[in-house]
Design an enzyme around this catalytic site. Structure first.
Site: not given
Ligand code: DON
Length: 580
Positions: A101, A391, A409, A411, A462, A484
């Site tokens: 990360r 992601t 990701t 982000n 995350s 997300g």
């Molecule tokens: O680490 C996380 O939770 C976010 N940066 C992930 C973002 C994400 O999965 C958005 N996708 N659609």
């Protein structure tokens, strides 16, 4: 209203960045292979992994090859300028969780994303946590993939990076969705290098055009020869200069200080299956195990797949796990996270008692059962955060039965939209995963605790949930998704689909999803959930938000009887499961 608009925006952006494609393409049956399988969001990246498996590599070699290839063919989220989590389970049962990360640079401060009046800076600000140089966290992907390869791979870095280098140098044909993503991203054009590379200075790429990335090819070649240059050599200096010129905080010293962490994965059990998942700084594993623990006390199979009664109980479990996520989760190197209590089956049983089988709970009235230290820690909430929009997840199983579940990701889609000048790769906006300001729900309605305040050297919380499920000591499922907050519930939906409702892995990936994240107090449902079911849920007291679809389950099941590898690539997107 703000939350509603924001959720719609999340889904629209997910669709723009390729997470939502034509449902017509949905495969109905899993891909079968006797030995090994790779499932990812892009066929060329899956094939890069397969090439390693066929030439004597193991699951880690394949995952590293797929990871680097995604940085080339799926720049929306595949990356070398971001971060992620790799969960490895070897055939002998040994597990490793590699945390790569991003970290906040040393100059980061708690209020860096607030204006003089204490309001969160908008995306249009040059100092925003979402777009531009200030949003960039210290990237971990190169360190993570190289660490994995050196510790657990069988091949060389040069070998596993070769497909990515070739794809960047020789180019590849752009799919419709990718060409659209490049053209339609509202922020790429703000950065001249990104506008030149991804938007051809306004002469936009068309579907089928060959997309070559010569600067990225050179960067990857340099990394293949000397991976350490990213953190300690000439490349680190070039990267730091490029970021600082634009007003970013990441220095050569930050890059030199970056370290991959091996952490103990989160472990739980569900109806006789062992579940292994992501520990903090992800909230994913803790929330997933808490959800499964709560649901274990209900006979979901008897209620029926996607019946209103089953969706109700699952949504109530989701609600409670997200309530706890808001209060307790953050970087375990900086805050004490009460993981053991949160994943205790007795705690889940107490939560279960608070669920009315016929009536929706009200999020704001939830009362956490008194359990261990939990109430003491919970006094200090809430802190908000904004949850991002792209992601990617991929899964690998090799011929020996070693498995990798990897979610990575930038982000947001295309991250901060900043391309490192001269180096040809996009940089993340992972700083936005921190809570920018206390006490205000973020634009996606997610609330998080003080454990996730911005701080020098911290990793932002995350939701990524790379997960492996084992039955009687044998590998069974490799799971994960982007999305997300919906990552956690997508993984839960797929797992429950297989375990409780006896779906095959493709059916479980395809099945309509639903999501509850405590706040906003509603269930998000995909529009293929039957209207009758939706009406029963409404009469149970739920507010429903109906969306077309979200997430991307790139998953693998191992047939317990035959040992066959069954790959499922999500028909919502353009991925592919390939095997041999
Ligand atoms: O680490 C996380 O939770 C976010 N940066 C992930 C973002 C994400 O999965 C958005 N996708 N659609």
């Amino acid at each position: 209203m703000r939350i509603q608009r924001s959720l719609i925006r999340l889904l629209i952006l997910c669709s723009l960045c390729g997470l939502i494609a034509s449902a017509d393409a949905a495969p109905l049956r899993p891909t079968h292979a006797p030995h090994a399988m790779v499932a990812s969001v892009h066929e060329l990246a899956s094939r890069a992994g397969l090439e390693m498996l066929r030439s004597g590599g193991n699951a880690v070699d394949a995952a590293v090859a797929t990871g680097f290839a995604l940085a080339v063919v799926y720049p929306q989220a595949g990356n070398i300028g971001g971060g992620g989590f790799l969960l490895l389970r070897n055939a002998n049962g040994e597990t490793h969780f590699i945390d790569f990360r991003e970290k906040a640079p040393a100059a980061a401060t708690e209020n860096m994303y607030l204006d003089a009046q204490g309001n969160v800076l908008p995306e249009s600000s040059k100092d925003s946590s979402v777009v531009g140089y200030k949003a960039i966290g210290v990237p971990g992907t190169v360190a993570g993939l190289v660490y994995a390869e050196k510790q657990y791979g069988k091949l060389t870095i040069e070998k596993v990076m070769a497909p990515a280098i070739k794809l960047a140098r020789d180019g590849f044909s752009l799919a419709y969705d990718d060409a659209q993503d490049f053209k339609e991203d509202e922020h790429l054009a703000q950065f001249s290098e990104s506008r030149r590379i991804f938007q051809r200075d306004g002469n936009y790429y068309q579907p089928g055009d060959l997309f070559k990335q010569p600067e990225l090819a050179r960067t990857l070649e340099r990394l293949a020869k000397d991976p350490d240059t990213f953190y300690h050599g000439a490349m680190a200096r070039e990267l730091a200069v490029a970021i600082q010129k634009g007003g970013g905080l990441v220095t050569a010293a930050d890059l030199a200080a970056y370290e991959v962490k091996e952490r103990e994965p989160i472990r739980g059990s569900y109806r006789g299956y062992d579940v292994i998942s992501a520990p903090p700084p992800s909230s994913g594993g803790v929330a997933l195990i808490e959800i499964l623990n709560i649901l274990e006390g209900f006979d979901l199979a008897k209620l029926g797949n996607r019946s209103a009664a089953a969706i109700h109980l699952e949504a109530e479990a989701f609600r409670r796990a997200f309530y706890d996520r808001a209060d307790f989760l953050g970087d375990p190197d900086f805050a004490k996270i009460p993981v053991a209590q949160l994943i205790d089956k007795k705690y889940a049983a107490a939560w279960r008692d608070s669920i009315d089988p016929n009536r929706a709970s009200v999020s704001k009235d939830l009362k956490r059962p008194s359990f261990g230290e939990l109430e003491r820690v919970a006094q200090s909430r809430p802190v908000p955060n904004r949850e991002p929009q792209n992601t990617t997840h991929f899964s690998v199983v090799d011929a020996e039965g070693n498995a990798v579940s990897l979610t990575t990701t930038l982000n947001d889609s295309f991250g901060s939209r900043v391309t490192a000048s001269g180096l040809g790769f996009l940089l993340n906006d992972e700083m936005d995963d921190f809570a920018a300001k206390q006490g205000v729900p973020n634009v996606y309605g997610l609330i998080q605790g003080p454990a996730n305040a911005v701080g020098a050297g911290k990793r932002p919380l995350s939701a990524m949930t790379p997960t492996i499920v084992v039955k009687d000591g044998k590998l069974f499922l490799v799971l994960g998704s982007p999305g997300g907050p919906t990552i956690i519930t997508t993984v839960a939906n797929v797992l429950i689909g297989v375990v409780d409702f006896s779906l095959d892995i493709q059916e479980a990936v395809n099945a309509p999803r639903f999501h509850n994240q405590w706040l906003p107090d509603e269930i998000l449902v995909e529009d293929r959930v039957s209207p009758d079911t939706m009406n029963v849920l409404r009469s149970d007291g739920y507010k429903l938000r109906v969306e077309h679809f979200w997430g991307d389950g790139e998953c693998i099941m191992v047939d317990p009887k035959t040992g066959e590898r069954l790959g499922a690539s999500d028909g919502r997107n353009n991925g592919k499961a390939v095997g041999y």
